[in-house]
Structures are given as C-alpha cells and as structure tokens.
Motif scaffolding. Structure first.
Motif, PDB file in Angstrom:
ATOM      1  N   PHE A 173      81.933  30.311  33.690  1.00  0.00           N
ATOM      2  CA  PHE A 173      81.524  31.875  32.906  1.00  0.00           C
ATOM      3  C   PHE A 173      82.719  32.246  32.438  1.00  0.00           C
ATOM      4  CE2 PHE A 173      83.014  32.958  37.478  1.00  0.00           C
ATOM      5  CZ  PHE A 173      83.998  33.905  37.294  1.00  0.00           C
ATOM      6  N   PHE A 174      82.611  33.246  31.467  1.00  0.00           N
ATOM      7  CA  PHE A 174      83.588  34.066  30.572  1.00  0.00           C
ATOM      8  C   PHE A 174      83.333  35.217  31.146  1.00  0.00           C
ATOM      9  CE2 PHE A 174      83.595  30.676  26.793  1.00  0.00           C
ATOM     10  CZ  PHE A 174      84.209  29.802  27.743  1.00  0.00           C
ATOM     11  N   HIS A 175      84.403  35.829  31.349  1.00  0.00           N
ATOM     12  CA  HIS A 175      84.667  37.258  31.990  1.00  0.00           C
ATOM     13  C   HIS A 175      85.535  38.222  31.035  1.00  0.00           C
ATOM     14  CE1 HIS A 175      84.937  40.107  35.707  1.00  0.00           C
ATOM     15  NE2 HIS A 175      84.657  40.670  34.646  1.00  0.00           N
ATOM     16  N   ASN A 176      84.965  39.069  30.324  1.00  0.00           N
ATOM     17  CA  ASN A 176      85.848  40.215  29.489  1.00  0.00           C
ATOM     18  C   ASN A 176      86.258  41.475  30.167  1.00  0.00           C
ATOM     19  OD1 ASN A 176      87.138  40.951  27.209  1.00  0.00           O
ATOM     20  ND2 ASN A 176      85.392  41.658  26.001  1.00  0.00           N
ATOM     21  N   THR A 177      87.527  41.870  29.939  1.00  0.00           N
ATOM     22  CA  THR A 177      87.772  43.055  30.392  1.00  0.00           C
ATOM     23  C   THR A 177      88.519  43.873  29.473  1.00  0.00           C
ATOM     24  OG1 THR A 177      88.767  44.101  32.330  1.00  0.00           O
ATOM     25  CG2 THR A 177      89.956  42.126  31.492  1.00  0.00           C
ATOM     26  N   TYR A 178      88.620  45.247  29.529  1.00  0.00           N
ATOM     27  CA  TYR A 178      89.459  46.216  28.615  1.00  0.00           C
ATOM     28  C   TYR A 178      89.269  47.477  29.302  1.00  0.00           C
ATOM     29  CZ  TYR A 178      91.118  48.159  24.454  1.00  0.00           C
ATOM     30  OH  TYR A 178      91.911  49.065  23.733  1.00  0.00           O
ATOM     31  N   PRO A 179      90.512  48.090  29.245  1.00  0.00           N
ATOM     32  CA  PRO A 179      90.682  49.433  30.208  1.00  0.00           C
ATOM     33  C   PRO A 179      89.670  50.654  29.654  1.00  0.00           C
ATOM     34  CG  PRO A 179      92.733  48.685  29.386  1.00  0.00           C
ATOM     35  CD  PRO A 179      91.747  47.768  28.726  1.00  0.00           C
ATOM     36  N   LEU A 180      89.121  50.613  28.189  1.00  0.00           N
ATOM     37  CA  LEU A 180      88.439  51.852  27.944  1.00  0.00           C
ATOM     38  C   LEU A 180      86.831  51.353  27.874  1.00  0.00           C
ATOM     39  CD1 LEU A 180      89.982  52.855  24.879  1.00  0.00           C
ATOM     40  CD2 LEU A 180      90.401  53.765  27.096  1.00  0.00           C
ATOM     41  N   ILE A 181      86.680  50.301  28.658  1.00  0.00           N
ATOM     42  CA  ILE A 181      85.117  50.175  28.940  1.00  0.00           C
ATOM     43  C   ILE A 181      84.523  51.206  29.668  1.00  0.00           C
ATOM     44  CG2 ILE A 181      83.547  48.548  30.425  1.00  0.00           C
ATOM     45  CD1 ILE A 181      85.049  46.364  29.821  1.00  0.00           C
ATOM     46  N   THR A 182      83.333  51.674  28.999  1.00  0.00           N
ATOM     47  CA  THR A 182      82.416  52.759  29.676  1.00  0.00           C
ATOM     48  C   THR A 182      81.304  52.469  30.501  1.00  0.00           C
ATOM     49  OG1 THR A 182      81.730  53.396  27.625  1.00  0.00           O
ATOM     50  CG2 THR A 182      83.699  54.471  27.986  1.00  0.00           C
ATOM     51  N   GLY A 261      92.199  41.633  25.818  1.00  0.00           N
ATOM     52  CA  GLY A 261      93.238  41.902  24.763  1.00  0.00           C
ATOM     53  C   GLY A 261      93.852  43.356  24.559  1.00  0.00           C
ATOM     54  N   SER A 262      94.889  43.573  24.030  1.00  0.00           N
ATOM     55  CA  SER A 262      95.738  44.725  24.067  1.00  0.00           C
ATOM     56  C   SER A 262      95.882  45.336  25.600  1.00  0.00           C
ATOM     57  CB  SER A 262      94.765  45.703  23.266  1.00  0.00           C
ATOM     58  OG  SER A 262      95.643  46.997  22.774  1.00  0.00           O
ATOM     59  N   GLY A 263      95.208  46.545  25.910  1.00  0.00           N
ATOM     60  CA  GLY A 263      95.356  46.995  27.141  1.00  0.00           C
ATOM     61  C   GLY A 263      94.643  46.001  28.323  1.00  0.00           C
ATOM     62  N   GLY A 264      93.581  45.166  27.744  1.00  0.00           N
ATOM     63  CA  GLY A 264      92.776  44.154  28.549  1.00  0.00           C
ATOM     64  C   GLY A 264      93.728  43.164  28.828  1.00  0.00           C
ATOM     65  N   SER A 265      94.807  42.881  28.138  1.00  0.00           N
ATOM     66  CA  SER A 265      95.760  41.962  28.448  1.00  0.00           C
ATOM     67  C   SER A 265      96.548  42.033  29.751  1.00  0.00           C
ATOM     68  CB  SER A 265      96.842  41.490  27.206  1.00  0.00           C
ATOM     69  OG  SER A 265      97.739  42.512  27.363  1.00  0.00           O
ATOM     70  N   TYR A 266      97.030  43.558  29.926  1.00  0.00           N
ATOM     71  CA  TYR A 266      97.662  43.831  31.089  1.00  0.00           C
ATOM     72  C   TYR A 266      96.609  43.758  32.387  1.00  0.00           C
ATOM     73  CZ  TYR A 266     101.040  46.553  28.253  1.00  0.00           C
ATOM     74  OH  TYR A 266     101.919  47.120  27.381  1.00  0.00           O
ATOM     75  N   GLN A 267      95.366  44.180  32.110  1.00  0.00           N
ATOM     76  CA  GLN A 267      94.517  43.764  33.306  1.00  0.00           C
ATOM     77  C   GLN A 267      94.498  42.467  33.763  1.00  0.00           C
ATOM     78  OE1 GLN A 267      90.910  45.707  31.526  1.00  0.00           O
ATOM     79  NE2 GLN A 267      91.125  47.355  33.072  1.00  0.00           N
ATOM     80  N   VAL A 268      94.494  41.283  32.594  1.00  0.00           N
ATOM     81  CA  VAL A 268      94.271  39.847  32.807  1.00  0.00           C
ATOM     82  C   VAL A 268      95.838  39.648  33.510  1.00  0.00           C
ATOM     83  CG1 VAL A 268      94.261  37.723  31.616  1.00  0.00           C
ATOM     84  CG2 VAL A 268      92.727  39.736  30.948  1.00  0.00           C
ATOM     85  N   MET A 269      96.848  40.031  32.940  1.00  0.00           N
ATOM     86  CA  MET A 269      97.956  39.558  33.556  1.00  0.00           C
ATOM     87  C   MET A 269      98.338  39.835  35.126  1.00  0.00           C
ATOM     88  SD  MET A 269     100.942  39.726  30.435  1.00  0.00           S
ATOM     89  CE  MET A 269     100.521  41.427  29.957  1.00  0.00           C
ATOM     90  N   GLY A 270      97.605  41.465  35.433  1.00  0.00           N
ATOM     91  CA  GLY A 270      97.608  41.913  36.856  1.00  0.00           C
ATOM     92  C   GLY A 270      96.756  40.998  37.456  1.00  0.00           C
ATOM     93  N   SER A 271      95.598  40.429  37.041  1.00  0.00           N
ATOM     94  CA  SER A 271      94.697  39.731  37.906  1.00  0.00           C
ATOM     95  C   SER A 271      95.311  38.415  38.152  1.00  0.00           C
ATOM     96  CB  SER A 271      93.416  39.395  37.058  1.00  0.00           C
ATOM     97  OG  SER A 271      92.819  40.815  36.827  1.00  0.00           O
ATOM     98  N   ALA A 272      96.015  37.878  37.044  1.00  0.00           N
ATOM     99  CA  ALA A 272      96.630  36.543  37.146  1.00  0.00           C
ATOM    100  C   ALA A 272      97.635  36.402  38.134  1.00  0.00           C
ATOM    101  CB  ALA A 272      97.100  35.845  35.615  1.00  0.00           C
ATOM    102  N   GLU A 273      98.211  37.572  38.484  1.00  0.00           N
ATOM    103  CA  GLU A 273      99.299  37.540  39.441  1.00  0.00           C
ATOM    104  C   GLU A 273      98.987  38.103  40.787  1.00  0.00           C
ATOM    105  OE1 GLU A 273     103.085  39.452  37.792  1.00  0.00           O
ATOM    106  OE2 GLU A 273     102.700  38.391  36.040  1.00  0.00           O
ATOM    107  N   HIS A 274      97.970  38.866  40.860  1.00  0.00           N
ATOM    108  CA  HIS A 274      97.733  39.459  42.105  1.00  0.00           C
ATOM    109  C   HIS A 274      96.128  39.312  42.527  1.00  0.00           C
ATOM    110  CE1 HIS A 274     101.224  42.004  41.857  1.00  0.00           C
ATOM    111  NE2 HIS A 274     100.731  42.379  40.602  1.00  0.00           N
ATOM    112  N   THR A 275      95.522  38.076  42.216  1.00  0.00           N
ATOM    113  CA  THR A 275      94.454  37.811  42.717  1.00  0.00           C
ATOM    114  C   THR A 275      94.764  36.090  42.836  1.00  0.00           C
ATOM    115  OG1 THR A 275      92.964  37.160  40.878  1.00  0.00           O
ATOM    116  CG2 THR A 275      93.059  39.316  41.545  1.00  0.00           C
TER     117      THR A 275
END
Length: 763
Positions: A173-182, A261-275
C-alpha cells in the motif's frame, strides 16, 4: 497562602493554549509536591513555595525535549504567571482552582509518554484502537476500486482506503500524508501543492492500495499530543488496513510505504524515526531541516527587497542563462552583492530568481505568526539595538518603514465552520505595497498587539490559520487599527540571529560565524525552527531511521532549499554509521521546484516532478521487497549550492539529462527569418529506463507545440529541429523530455521529466 487542591491551568504557547491539570498534594516548610496531567505527559512535580508563589521545573519529551520552568503567583482561587519553555521561549499561564482537595485522574488527564508508545506494529493506540467502517462499496471512478471509509470510536479521526481488484493487487500500500489535510478522501488539499495529493490511478497501476487519514480531525488540535497528527492516527489506520487487506485478498502482511512532501516530509521523517514495524519504507520529498522555519523564506524576502531597488534581477538572470556571462555579480553594488551572496550561501537556488517579477514570500504566510508569538521582543530589539540591520544606518531601513492608521469597516466571519479565520474589511488602505505587514490593534483588550496580514484583496485582508485567534476574533467594526511594516522589515534578516548549535552542523549558517565559530550577530534566546518542525513531525528528528528511506529533492526548490536533503543524509549517517546507505538513498531532480508548474509560462523553466515521485515510490517498493537499492544521485555541495555532474552516467539517479545546442552552441546570433538549427541530446542514467518523449518550445512561452519523433525508445536519443523567428528579440527555446523505466510511451505514470534551454538572439 496554600495552593493545595486541583487547578485547571492553561499555557498560551505558539501552538495555541495547552491545557493541563495541576494537583498540589502537600505544601509546607517552603516546599510543595504534586502532579501534572497534560498532553505533554503526566509528571510528578515538586518545587519551591514562598509567600504566594510556586516555582518548579518539569522535563518534557514532546514536541521536543526541554525543561519547562514554571513561576506562578496565587491569588485566592486564581493563578497567573509564566513558563520558560526552552527553545520555545516564554508563555503566559492562567489557572483556576476547581476543588478544595486534589482529584487525580479527572477528565483532563492525558496518556503519558509510556502509555502511548513506542509505536510498533503490535502496539494498540489507546485513543485510536477501536476502528469502525461506515462506507464499504465498489466504485468505478476514476478506476475500479473498493472504497472503505471509517473512523475510530469516540474520536474525530477518519480514514479512507482504496483497494484494487484482486487481479491487480501486489501486496503493498501507498500512504500519503500532509499537515494541512482536512479530510480523509484522496485530495484535493486546501492549497495549490498538487503533488501532495495521491494519484489513485497510479497507485492501483502499481499493484497497491491507497490510504489517507484526516490526521485526527478535531482530536489533533492543541493541547493534543502533536504525534496524533504526525503519525499516531496514520499508524493506527495503516495497521487496520492490513486486517482488511487480509480479509479481502487472503492472509498476508502487505508492505507499507508512507510518503509526504514539504510539511508532509516532516511527518514522514518523524514516522521513520519514531515508529517501527508500521511502514516498511518512507519517501519524504522536498524536505527541510528543523531550522528551515522561518529562515528559508525570510532570506528570500531580504534578497527581493534589496535587488528590486534598482531592478537587478534581469541582469542576474541574463548572466546565468544559457549563453550569458556567467557572472551574476558583475553589475551589482556592495549592498546588492552582499544580499545575493548571503541568499545563495543560505542555499537559495540562483536560477530560481527567474520568476522575480511575481515572486512573493510564498509559504511564509503559513509560519508568519510563529515568530511574533514566540519572540515578541525581537521587533523592538531590531529597531533599537546594535548588531541588527534596523540600527545600521547604511541599510537605510528607516526610510522604508511606515505606519498607516485606519479603521475596521466590516468583519467577515471565517468559513468552514470557523476552520478558516475571519477576514477584515478596512476603511482605507495605504497607497503602497503592504504585503506581509502587520495589523496592529489600537483599541480594546489587545491594544498594542499585532497579527501578520496574509492575503490582500482591495481593502479586505486575511490572516493565517496559525495567527493570534484572540486578537482576530476580538476585532469589531469601528476599531482603530494600524498597518505597520516594522515586523515585515525586521523578519528579512531574522536568519542572522538563528544560528543553530554546533553539534547539528547546519553548514548553511557558517556565514554568520567568525573564525572561532562564534555568531557574529546577536542571537535570539529562542530558535524558531525546531518549535515548528518538532510540532509537525511529532517529535524532534535526528536521522535515527527505522526502515528504508528514499529522499527526493528538487534543485530549483525555493521553499525547501536543496542542500537540506544533504544535511539530513549526514544526520542519518551519524545515527546509523557507515552502513547507513543500506537504509538511505537520495535522489535530486533538476529543473524542478517545490511545486509543479502552476501556470503556462512556468513550463518553459521548470518541469513536473510528479513522475519522478511515482518512480521513486516504485523504486522504494523494489528496494524493500526485492533488495534492489535505488540509484542515488551523485552530487557535491559548494557554498551551500548543490551541483550535479553533466553526464547521465556520472550523475546517476532516475532523471534523464538533456543538452541543447542552437547552431552548434549555447547561443545563436541570427537575422530575422534566418533558420536556426537545434540539436538535443538526451541520456538516461544506467538502469533508469529509456527516453519516451521529447518536445519543443521555440519561443519560451511554456507551450510545447512541436513533438520530436522517437520511433524506438532508447537510453540515448538525439533529436533535431529547425525554426526561424519573425521578430527581433532574445529567445530561450526549450527542449522538454521524459523517460520511463520500461520505455512505455503510452503510460501516463512514472514519466520522469527534464528540460534544457538555449539562447537565440534575433537581430
């Protein structure tokens, strides 16, 4: 007086009011003991009790490690004071006693750090552990898929999962994330950042199912744990999706790939390091460091202000365009040269000033309110203390500073149920540019406080979602207000006063240090970047990744400056050691910006990186599932600028390399009506596929009207064309190309683009 009892306490932080309960158990002989329950965790506390004051320290781990120092005064059943929050600066505290005796474990209690982690494949989140499905149906638009929509009991978290038919499914599966998702459905997001939207057709064509969440909805709002939006909800849905996939396709564990991407990259890096064990691979793209905010935007504003005074950008661009002199500093005075040098040494791509006529502060609007809230004294220091540009007589900023008094004529309430902030209609506005200036309240409870102006439409102004909601909400018709650009001018050199600590080795700031490594400008007490980055990522990130990470970065990115990907690579290497490349790869995409081209003319200068992102996801899956390491791009960093080799074989990566000649050179000088012969050579790096298309834009308007014929896709292609010009002028014709890993000329997916330009002078 005694503070024994339970207190509802609010801390006004840059991320909004953080609520907690303070339970004081005992107070005697100048000491007290108690307990704090909050989204930061639950803590046993003790400290000094003197007269009507309480003082204590509290170490916290999120959103970043710090020690919070509390100093409060009691007045009957009321509490006021301040908290010093390390890098986050000072925050006001208010509180009310709500019980004569302490009541521990009330409704305000939040899970401690230990109770919500570590986030592993087996961990059941206490808040997001009971999933339900409310829609489960087959759909045919845009392609055949099973749509599953649901949430978690007792929360506002929602998710959507899109499953392909069994014959298309390849266990991932591919899972997309971005901080401004509403919302949880696949795009569009409430910004123009179109690559932040998942592509369902591509996902299903790649044998994957797609999932997206709303990051918790209302449950992500402060004082919630920032990890809720960063990765807790995403992780809970990723694990639940595996249950549904096993029910649909048979027992198996799907591979999972998180990208953003962009702010979503912070979420991805946080996920890569803390999960761990939730996702198998991660693709952060157009990423920044945790010192990017606000400096990556403020440095651009500084260059625009200085170099627009004498309109020097056309000469700078002419120098670096094909056939130019190569010296962008040739016609600049001392101030202009210093501004351009400072900007590029902080990493801003010189080629990206091509859009100087319409270039603005960009995504600065998303973070503009943060600095005034965290570091409110900066603006006064900037205009009054030595070492700041505001007190440098040679800078002449005093002549550019202005204040314009007006009144609120109308209030327009925010949309989407108050999700978006109010707008204000002003009685008058200044007859000058006031973009990024502040609106200052002159009346009422918030007199003297200000908020950045983000949008301007005639006399109607708007504000950021992160702005001071109390000030905006308190404005009413007839209030006296002021438009003031003091903050706007002061922020343009804020990066000088934000030198990161030496241990982080953020080399872009070396220009602001002396030969001994000490800052040459006064430094602010607080570093803004880590506050915003850690809040978005859920925790501070340091490169200690768990799983395979493929980074995609763009060389003409004006918002996430390219060198930052190299910096993160160095952090991963420091954390994992010399074998870090077993789990980390970095690909640069040339001639691409933070966004894909948003208007036609942009196509003459930049290409879309959507196809590269799609190929990156497929390469990441091949790496995890089959052990095929992606081809990293070869590069070097010189004065914070990223440089790539000229040839495809040396450059490697996934993008074709293009060269273009006009009459045999970078520049052709011809008469009106004289034919110009163009030759383009396109090479694909080894193993990266074949050239599948090439097209010409002879007049540089972003409209590729002539296709080059490619009968047989191959690794190297030469294309030719001729064109004559009917009018004198200087033209920059472009050749745009695309490659595909399997050489498929018909597919719309994973087509990796690049372009090249030449100069034609018509007399």
């Amino acid at each position: 007086m005694s503070g024994v009892g339970s207190w509802n306490v609010a801390i006004e932080t840059p991320m909004g009011a953080q609520e907690m309960q303070l339970h004081i158990f005992d107070q005697q002989q100048g000491r007290f003991t108690g307990r704090i329950e909050s989204a930061l965790g639950n803590f046993d506390v003790e400290g000094e009790a003197k007269d009507n004051n309480l003082r204590w320290d509290m170490p916290v781990k999120k959103p970043l490690p710090m020690t919070v120092k509390f100093d409060v005064a009691l007045d009957g059943d009321s509490m006021t004071g301040k908290a010093k929050m390390g890098l986050m600066g000072k925050a006001a505290i208010t509180g009310t006693r709500f019980a004569a005796e302490p009541q521990v474990g009330g409704s305000a209690a939040q899970e401690s750090d230990e109770e919500i982690g570590p986030i592993t494949g087996d961990f059941v989140d206490p808040q997001f552990g009971d999933a339900y499905v409310e829609v489960d149906e087959w759909r045919d638009d845009p392609v055949r898929h099973r749509y599953v929509h649901g949430g978690f009991t007792g929360t506002d978290a929602r998710f959507s999962i899109y499953f392909p038919p069994a014959e298309q499914y390849e266990r991932r599966f591919f899972h997309n994330t971005y901080p401004l998702i509403t919302n949880s459905d696949i795009g569009p997001f409430p910004i123009q950042f179109d690559v932040a939207v998942g592509n369902l057709g591509f996902t299903l064509d790649s044998g994957a199912y797609y999932l997206q969440t709303n990051l918790g909805g209302a449950d992500r709002a402060p004082p919630a744990d920032p990890a809720v939006a960063a990765y807790r909800v995403n992780a809970a849905v990723a694990k639940f999706s595996r249950q549904l996939a096993a029910e649909m396709y048979g027992e198996h564990r799907p591979y999972g790939y998180l990208f953003g991407g962009s702010g979503g990259s912070y979420q991805v890096m946080g996920s890569a390091e803390h999960t761990e064990g939730v996702w198998d691979g991660f693709l952060p793209y157009v990423l920044g460091t945790h010192y990017a905010i606000p400096s990556m935007f403020t440095i651009r504003q500084h260059a625009l202000r200085v170099l627009r005074k004498r309109n020097k950008f056309p000469e700078i661009n002419d120098a670096i365009d094909p056939g130019g002199s190569g010296d962008p500093y040739a016609s600049l005075n001392e101030e202009e040269a210093a501004a351009l040098r400072e900007t590029t040494r902080l990493g801003y791509p010189l080629r990206a000033f091509w859009d100087h006529e319409t270039l603005t502060s960009g995504y600065y609007s998303n973070v503009a309110p943060i600095t005034p809230m965290i570091d409110p004294s900066y603006v006064e220091d900037f205009w009054s203390k030595p070492g700041y540009l505001g007190t440098d007589p040679d800078a002449g900023l005093a002549t550019e500073r202005f204040a314009f008094d007006t009144q609120v004529a109308e209030v327009i309430e925010g949309g989407a149920g108050g999700q978006f902030p109010r707008q204000i209609v002003l009685a008058e506005t200044p007859d000058r540019d006031f973009a990024d200036a502040h609106l200052v309240a002159l009346d009422g409870d918030h007199a003297g406080t200000s908020v950045p102006i983000i949008t301007i439409g005639g006399q109607t102004i708007g504000f950021s979602m992160a702005a001071n909601g109390q000030l905006i909400g308190g404005l009413k018709v007839g209030d006296n207000v002021r438009i003031d650009n003091s903050w706007q001018l002061a922020m343009q050199s804020y990066q000088r006063h934000q030198v990161p600590p030496p241990e982080d080795d953020v080399y872009a700031w070396d220009q602001y240090k002396d030969e001994n490594g000490a800052p040459i400008y006064p430094q602010r007490e607080v570093l803004i970047g880590p506050v915003g980055a850690s809040n978005t990522a859920g925790r501070m990130y340091n490169g200690n990744i768990k799983g395979k990470v493929l980074v995609l970065e763009c060389l003409m990115d004006i918002d996430a400056l390219p060198w930052q990907a190299d910096w993160y690579r160095s952090r991963v290497k420091a954390s994992l050691g010399e074998s870090f490349e077993d789990n980390f790869a970095l690909v640069f995409i040339d001639n691409a910006n933070h966004e894909n081209p948003l208007w036609q003319e942009a196509n003459a200068r930049i290409v879309s990186y959507a196809g590269a992102l799609q190929q990156g996801l497929r390469d990441l899956a091949d790496w995890v599932e089959n052990g095929v390491h992606p081809s990293d791009t070869a590069y070097e960093v010189v004065d914070t600028q990223v440089h790539l080799p000229d040839s495809a074989s040396e450059r490697r990566g996934i993008q074709p390399v293009v060269s273009l000649r006009a009459n045999g050179g970078e520049c052709a000088d011809v008469a009106v009506g004289e034919e110009v012969r163009f030759e383009g050579v396109i090479e694909v790096p080894p193993g990266a596929g074949k050239v599948v298309s090439a097209e010409w834009d002879f007049v540089a308007i972003g409209e590729y009207s002539e296709k080059a014929r490619i009968d047989t896709p191959s690794e190297t292609v030469t294309v030719t064309a001729s064109h004559s010009y009917a009018k004198p002028g200087t033209y920059f014709p472009a050749l745009r190309t695309a490659s595909h890993r399997q050489g498929d000329q018909d597919t719309a997916y994973a087509r990796v683009e690049n372009l090249a330009r030449a100069r034609v002078v018509v007399r």
